[in-house]
Design a protein around this motif. Structure first.
Motif: not given
Length: 350
Positions: A16-17, A20-21, A23-24
């Motif tokens: 998940e991290g 998220e990285d 996507r950012a």
């Protein structure tokens, strides 16, 4: 954003991290180049931060765990890929919009100033020569550039073996045809077609195997022909004096010198007084005060007969001049080869 289980080699840890990285990073990319760099980092084939996790699945001994981790990694990669696709579409749309704005036409904006060119010196000289002789009643006629040997040589008194043929440096197509070496064959064609009395000039392209500052493999020539009753050398000299003064200035004088041409008898060459020094001598005229411009003479009776004209009733004169030579002298061009080297300065307005 690693975890203790990830450090021990669990490929399913911290997904998940990583998503998220990714996507950012994708959403923060300012342009397509930065977005591509972020994609290579996170989703690069085999070695991306997310896609690289797939290589660790084989090390999981438990089959059920292997299946679960594989599905999780695949879902994480798919999710990051979907974010990348949306960001790419957004950036591509923005780039297209920027291009449209840059390429859009403002129909209310004033048009740029029209840059007009000018005619080539050879064209200008040709038009001026036609204008001058039109004032004397000469009609401009044309003939084929691919000519028969008979018209180019034989009918103008240069039969096979005549030494004058050697000076022509002819481009032969076959035994009977050639690229015309002068516009004289149109003399015969004009006599046959129009008969006498006759006043014509023949401007056109001619071809010879020659190339130096004053001679070219393709050049332009004007042939002049006047036939009527009682035409003599005085008429020829008066005509050429009128031409010289009209073309080069009212102060021009002409000088005639005896010469030999197969199609005229007697034959003369014509010089004009130098425009630069007025006849006192300079580099342009090689310190003689004179510049050669053309050859001419009284039409040979046999040539008249070859054209269907009765030499017992009619006489005439003919002259031939190179238009490039006239343009060089009239417009002070030092080397005639410049006319054919695509120098745009000849075409710019003065």
């Amino acid at each position: 954003m690693s975890s203790p289980t990830q450090e021990r080699g669990d490929p399913g840890a911290g997904l998940e991290g990583l998503v998220e990285d990714a996507r950012a990073a994708f959403e923060a990319a300012p342009d397509l180049a930065a977005l591509e760099a972020a994609r290579a980092l996170h989703l690069g084939r085999g070695d991306g931060l997310l896609t690289g996790r797939l290589r660790g699945i084989g090390a999981i001994a438990d089959a059920d765990r292997r299946r679960v981790v594989g599905q999780a990694i695949t879902a994480a990669v798919a999710g990051a890929t979907a974010v990348h696709r949306r960001c790419r579409e957004r950036l591509e749309a923005a780039e297209q919009e920027r291009r449209r704005e840059a390429e859009s036409l403002d129909l209310t904006r004033p048009a740029p100033v029209l840059r007009r060119g000018r005619l080539h010196p050879v064209t200008l000289a040709t038009r001026e020569i036609r204008r001058i002789f039109a004032q004397l009643g000469y009609m401009a006629v044309e003939g084929p550039e691919l000519e028969y040997d008979r018209y180019n040589f034989e009918l103008v008194n240069m039969p096979p073996g005549h030494p004058a043929r050697d000076t022509q440096d002819t481009f032969f197509i076959d035994d009977d045809r050639l690229l015309r070496t002068h516009t004289s064959p149109v003399q015969i064609r004009a006599m046959v077609r129009y008969g006498a009395p006759l006043r014509v000039i023949v401007p056109g392209r001619t071809y010879r195997r020659d190339y130096d500052p004053t001679h070219f493999p393709m050049f332009h020539q004007v042939e002049g022909l006047c036939i009527d009753e009682d035409i003599n050398l005085g008429d020829l000299k008066g005509t050429l004096l009128y031409f010289a003064r009209s073309m080069f200035g009212r102060d021009r004088a002409i000088r005639v010198r005896p010469h030999h041409f197969p199609f005229t008898e007697p034959s003369i060459e014509v010089d004009i007084s130098c425009m630069n020094c007025g006849g006192s001598g300079c580099r342009t005229c090689k310190h003689t005060g004179w510049l050669e411009i053309l050859g001419s003479g009284m039409v040979h009776p046999q040539v008249l007969a070859n054209g269907g004209i009765d030499p017992e009733r009619y006489t005439g004169f003919a002259f031939g001049l190179g238009i490039e030579r006239v343009a060089q002298l009239a417009y002070d061009v030092p080397d005639g080869r410049l006319f054919y080297e695509n120098d745009v300065r000849f075409l710019r307005p003065r």
